[in-house]
Write an enzyme that holds these catalytic residues in place. Structure first.
Site, short mmCIF file in Angstrom:
data_model
loop_
_atom_site.label_atom_id
_atom_site.label_comp_id
_atom_site.label_asym_id
_atom_site.label_seq_id
_atom_site.Cartn_x
_atom_site.Cartn_y
_atom_site.Cartn_z
N THR A 72 48.89 36.85 40.09
CA THR A 72 49.55 37.75 41.04
C THR A 72 50.89 37.19 41.50
O THR A 72 51.86 37.93 41.70
CB THR A 72 48.64 38.03 42.25
OG1 THR A 72 47.40 38.58 41.77
CG2 THR A 72 49.28 39.02 43.20
N ASP A 109 46.20 45.16 42.46
CA ASP A 109 44.92 44.44 42.37
C ASP A 109 43.77 45.33 42.85
O ASP A 109 42.73 45.44 42.19
CB ASP A 109 44.95 43.17 43.23
CG ASP A 109 45.94 42.13 42.74
OD1 ASP A 109 45.49 41.15 42.10
OD2 ASP A 109 47.15 42.27 43.01
N ASP A 147 45.39 38.63 37.08
CA ASP A 147 45.43 37.18 37.15
C ASP A 147 46.88 36.76 36.99
O ASP A 147 47.55 37.16 36.03
CB ASP A 147 44.58 36.55 36.05
CG ASP A 147 44.50 35.04 36.21
OD1 ASP A 147 44.40 34.57 37.36
OD2 ASP A 147 44.54 34.33 35.20
#
Length: 362
Positions: free
Chosen positions: A140, A47, A138
């Site tokens: 995770t 991320d 999106d």
């Protein structure tokens, strides 16, 4: 594809391809450097690295634009080991052809600056100009489980969606529904789904293998759909923020007896709607104060709108992307073909009242 946003589209696609390389290198690892944020949601080293890459690349190409992203670099600054792992992911891209047209941060500190540049960004109002919105990963929670996730890049102008580029590393470009978190591409290739306002929704392979890239334009499948044509995408029993019994009752009342597509990631739900693998979704939060987050929806909603879909909240209000990092002007979502959206919305209200949940309506 000719487009007034041809340069933006080219840069965004290259950035998403490089971001996908980062995500794939972490997906197979047992230790993904996962930490828990204040809202109890997870974030991984992928991320952080992807948000830094996306911001540095788009900023290099369009330095006058503004940026919004999900993550901040606070955890990296507090944890040198974590910071070094994220920096190491970016260094791997230095000699990778996927980084063509991409800009990498020049140091760990600049990496943190890039993350924070959009990690504290706000969309502004209707006069806000051009704002890019990123969700580096999106889904995770499913990514950590080596399941479906998406990389979301959106461009807003004056608070309106004009460009969407979504990387789907686990989903094939020729996906056929229903699909869900466990769906994988047998060829291991993945896909990119993208849209430009007024020019339709397209899908292509994630990477070029040889020769010219084959784009497939999605037919405007939602333009004339009827109630009997409805196929759902939702997220059943994976999140505690939604009213699952209401969602199930709404779909049953609309005549849908099968679950259809089922995804944790909101971006992948919009992808399923854009590709025509589904054409309706409803989401009611358990509390009125719960709201969506801009990076889960901005841009990705355009994928469905460009094939004839209509999206409002459960009160029938247009989704306001200028409200802030959280979509505080709206409660929940109702997405359906324009031709039947009013019927779906009416059904949502009927079910909520029947279940004694009228307090969730405005």
């Amino acid at each position: 594809m000719d487009s007034p946003y041809a340069q933006e589209l080219q840069v965004a696609i290259r950035a998403v391809q490089a971001a996908a390389k980062i995500s794939q290198s972490v997906l197979s690892a047992d230790d993904k450097g996962t930490v828990e944020k204040d809202d109890l949601s997870p974030v991984t080293i992928a991320d952080f690295a992807i948000q830094a890459l996306l911001t540095a690349t788009i900023c290099n190409g369009f330095p006058d634009d503004d940026f919004i992203g999900e993550e901040s670099a606070a955890d990296l600054r507090d944890n040198p080991l974590l910071l070094n792992r994220v920096w190491g992911l970016l260094l791997r891209l230095q000699d990778d052809e996927a980084r063509s047209l991409c800009k990498l941060p020049q140091s760990p500190e600049q990496m943190c600056e890039m993350i924070d540049r959009c990690g504290f960004g706000e969309p502004g109002g209707s006069e806000s100009g051009r704002v890019w919105v990123f969700d580096p990963i999106d889904g995770t929670k499913t990514f950590v489980q080596r399941e479906a996730y998406a990389i979301n890049v959106a461009l807003l102008e004056g608070g309106k969606q004009v460009l969407s580029v979504v990387g789907c590393p686990t989903l094939p470009a020729n996906a056929a529904g229903p699909i869900d978190n466990s769906t994988t591409d047998p060829a291991g290739q993945g896909s990119i789904v993208f849209a430009v306002r007024g020019q339709g929704t397209y899908v292509r392979p994630l990477f070029e293998t040889s020769g010219e890239v084959v784009l497939r334009k999605i037919e405007p499948h939602a333009a004339s759909a009827t109630i009997s044509d409805l196929r759902a995408v939702s997220c059943y029993h994976m999140l505690d923020s939604g009213v699952d019994d209401a969602h199930e009752a709404i779909m049953a009342k609309l005549g849908m007896t099968t679950k259809g597509c089922d995804f944790l990631a909101w971006v992948l739900r919009w992808v399923a709607l854009g590709l025509g693998l589904a054409n309706v979704t409803v989401w009611v939060y358990k509390k009125r104060e719960r709201t969506g987050k801009i990076w889960d929806h901005a841009g990705a909603m355009l994928l469905f709108e460009e094939v004839g879909g209509k999206i409002t909240d459960i009160d029938g209000k247009e989704i306001d992307l200028t409200a802030g990092r959280k979509l505080s002007g709206n409660h929940g979502f109702v997405a359906a073909p324009k031709s039947v959206h009013d019927i779906v919305l009416k059904t949502v209200h009927e079910v909520l009242r029947e279940q004694g949940k009228a307090h969730l309506l405005a």
